[in-house]
Enzyme design. Sequence first.
Site, PDB file in Angstrom:
ATOM      1  N   LYS A  43      74.574  43.226  14.235  1.00 26.09           N
ATOM      2  CA  LYS A  43      73.261  42.970  13.693  1.00 26.09           C
ATOM      3  C   LYS A  43      72.522  41.898  14.195  1.00 26.09           C
ATOM      4  CE  LYS A  43      75.889  43.475   9.151  1.00 26.09           C
ATOM      5  NZ  LYS A  43      76.290  42.727   8.071  1.00 26.09           N
ATOM      6  N   GLY A  44      72.858  41.217  14.887  1.00 26.25           N
ATOM      7  CA  GLY A  44      72.223  39.786  15.374  1.00 26.25           C
ATOM      8  C   GLY A  44      70.790  40.196  15.853  1.00 26.25           C
ATOM      9  N   ASP A 100      71.198  39.389  21.121  1.00 26.81           N
ATOM     10  CA  ASP A 100      70.591  38.064  20.504  1.00 26.81           C
ATOM     11  C   ASP A 100      71.335  36.980  21.201  1.00 26.81           C
ATOM     12  OD1 ASP A 100      73.230  38.237  19.888  1.00 26.81           O
ATOM     13  OD2 ASP A 100      73.130  37.930  17.776  1.00 26.81           O
ATOM     14  N   ASP A 103      77.120  34.343  24.913  1.00 26.23           N
ATOM     15  CA  ASP A 103      77.956  32.907  24.587  1.00 26.23           C
ATOM     16  C   ASP A 103      78.968  32.935  25.768  1.00 26.23           C
ATOM     17  OD1 ASP A 103      79.062  30.832  23.566  1.00 26.23           O
ATOM     18  OD2 ASP A 103      79.563  31.747  21.791  1.00 26.23           O
ATOM     19  N   LYS A 131      74.037  30.965  26.431  1.00 26.48           N
ATOM     20  CA  LYS A 131      74.589  29.667  26.118  1.00 26.48           C
ATOM     21  C   LYS A 131      75.433  29.301  27.284  1.00 26.48           C
ATOM     22  CE  LYS A 131      75.866  29.033  21.635  1.00 26.48           C
ATOM     23  NZ  LYS A 131      76.878  28.861  20.570  1.00 26.48           N
ATOM     24  N   PHE A 152      75.589  25.714  18.040  1.00 22.56           N
ATOM     25  CA  PHE A 152      75.693  26.827  17.010  1.00 22.56           C
ATOM     26  C   PHE A 152      74.432  26.943  16.438  1.00 22.56           C
ATOM     27  CE2 PHE A 152      76.843  29.576  13.507  1.00 22.56           C
ATOM     28  CZ  PHE A 152      77.297  30.539  14.267  1.00 22.56           C
ATOM     29  N   VAL A 153      73.774  28.069  16.647  1.00 21.86           N
ATOM     30  CA  VAL A 153      72.580  28.622  16.244  1.00 21.86           C
ATOM     31  C   VAL A 153      72.317  29.609  15.263  1.00 21.86           C
ATOM     32  CG1 VAL A 153      71.257  27.400  18.065  1.00 21.86           C
ATOM     33  CG2 VAL A 153      71.771  29.935  18.061  1.00 21.86           C
ATOM     34  N   ASP A 159      73.573  34.769  12.371  1.00 17.96           N
ATOM     35  CA  ASP A 159      73.928  34.422  10.955  1.00 17.96           C
ATOM     36  C   ASP A 159      75.187  33.342  11.068  1.00 17.96           C
ATOM     37  OD1 ASP A 159      75.904  36.086  12.264  1.00 17.96           O
ATOM     38  OD2 ASP A 159      77.143  36.144  10.251  1.00 17.96           O
TER      39      ASP A 159
END
Length: 181
Positions: A43-44, A100, A103, A131, A152-153, A159
């Site tokens: 979903k991000g 999105d 990481d 990141k 952590f964003v 979310d």
Amino acid sequence: MVVERIEPYLSSEKLQARIAEVGKELSAVLSPTEPTIFICVLKGSFMFYADLLKHITVPTNAAFLAVSSYDGGTHSTGAVRLTHDLTLDIANQDVVLVEDIVDTGLTMSYLLEVLRARKPRSLRVCSLLHKPARERIKVPIDHCGFVIDDVFVVGYGLDYEQRYRDLPFIGVMHFDGPSAT
Ligand code: 5GP
């Protein structure tokens, strides 16, 4: 009691300005005649995807897939699975994968393996955030919005426990209080 606090990190204005640039960058390298399939990784990336596509000046075809990373209790391997597949064939097509955040790189690496097996003509990666501090697998990011710190964003699609996706900006999530670790 633990109190959640969100510290502003990337403002809506900053996001929109950079997304316009990334849209321009992509439009310059994609086919001006053949539609490029833009894949939204749910979903991000839904907010980034919607705003990015407004800046693409070449023909596009919108497509969606969903992935979930899960932690099998004792295995925190970041294993990824496809929970919703594409409904179109990407063989011989130009494709842009819109994420999105990269990481550890595990999600992107899994998606690239799955999609490359379907033999697209070209496959580009576009990620709003990267990141690098937590990278476990190196993945190619052809178009990147912002390189961020090891924080952590949330917000702008991202979310924390399914909340905060609706924020128009990106913030760093903090947990304040005596029992916060
Ligand atoms: P990976 O570690 O596989 O590169 O990223 C997996 C997924 O973890 C990302 O697509 C994203 O949904 C989530 N993720 C990674 N870092 C963050 C972060 O800082 N905030 C949020 N909300 N999600 C993140």
